[in-house]
Write a protein that holds these residues in place. Structure first.
Motif: not given
Length: 200
Positions: A172-179, A86-91, A29-30, A4-9
């Motif tokens: 593409r890269y086989g990463v099983a757990e994208v956290s 957890p938080l995420l934003a573009h720039n 946007a969560i 679960r990630i909160a994407v903010i702007d």
């Protein structure tokens, strides 16, 4: 992406709280289980004047924020809405400054790290002609979320981009757990180190 990630702007009156800029709008946007599951959006009145060029860019006028809820009320609500997600934003360097400054005025502090879809896109989509959010969105044929430079539309754009990056890492890269923690680690590496890591 299961996390679960909160994407903010934020939309703001300028580039930095250090230059007395204040927010005018926030969108969240969560994402969870590969899709957007919850949203939050509000204009806010911080008592700050919006310069004409910012008004032209965002479409947010001084009249609109005058009738908006006070900034303290909105930031209190959105901080409760996000909680410890957890938080995420573009720039993210831009949005994190405003998030921290406005929470600081409420005597609150974030405990979680910001992931940055701009840094991640530069490392995972080097072939993209531009890493600006709207340009990436069009280049990758992601859903049209509405008017760019409005907070919720941009947060949803960044959320969809993050889901694309997660699927690329898996397929593409086989990463099983994208956290979220994995993304935060990846964005700190140079592009060359990321390529070497993903080829390993």
């Amino acid at each position: 992406m299961q996390d679960r990630i909160a994407v903010i702007d934020f939309e703001t009156t300028g580039m930095s709280p250090a230059q007395n800029a204040r927010p005018t709008e926030i969108g969240v946007a969560i994402i969870e289980d590969g899709r957007i599951v919850e949203r939050y959006q509000s204009l806010m009145n911080a008592g700050a004047w919006i310069p004409p060029f910012i008004e032209q860019l965002t479409g947010i006028s001084n009249a609109m924020v005058r009738s908006a809820p006070p900034v303290a009320k909105v930031m209190g609500e959105v901080a409760d809405f996000v909680g410890s997600t957890p938080l995420l934003a573009h720039n993210a360097a831009f949005d994190a400054k405003f998030w921290d400054a406005e929470l600081g005025l409420l005597r609150r502090r974030r405990s979680q790290e910001f992931a940055c879809s701009l840094l991640l896109a530069r490392r995972l989509l080097p072939e993209a002609p531009s890493h600006k959010l709207g340009n990436l969105n069009r280049w990758a044929s992601l859903p049209d979320t509405g008017k760019a430079h409005r907070a919720l539309a941009d947060a949803e754009m960044a959320a969809n981009l993050t889901l694309l990056l997660a699927s690329r890492l898996r397929e593409r890269y086989g990463v099983a757990e994208v956290s979220h923690a994995y993304l935060c680690g990846l964005q700190k590496l140079s592009a060359a180190k990321v390529r070497a890591l993903l080829k390993a």
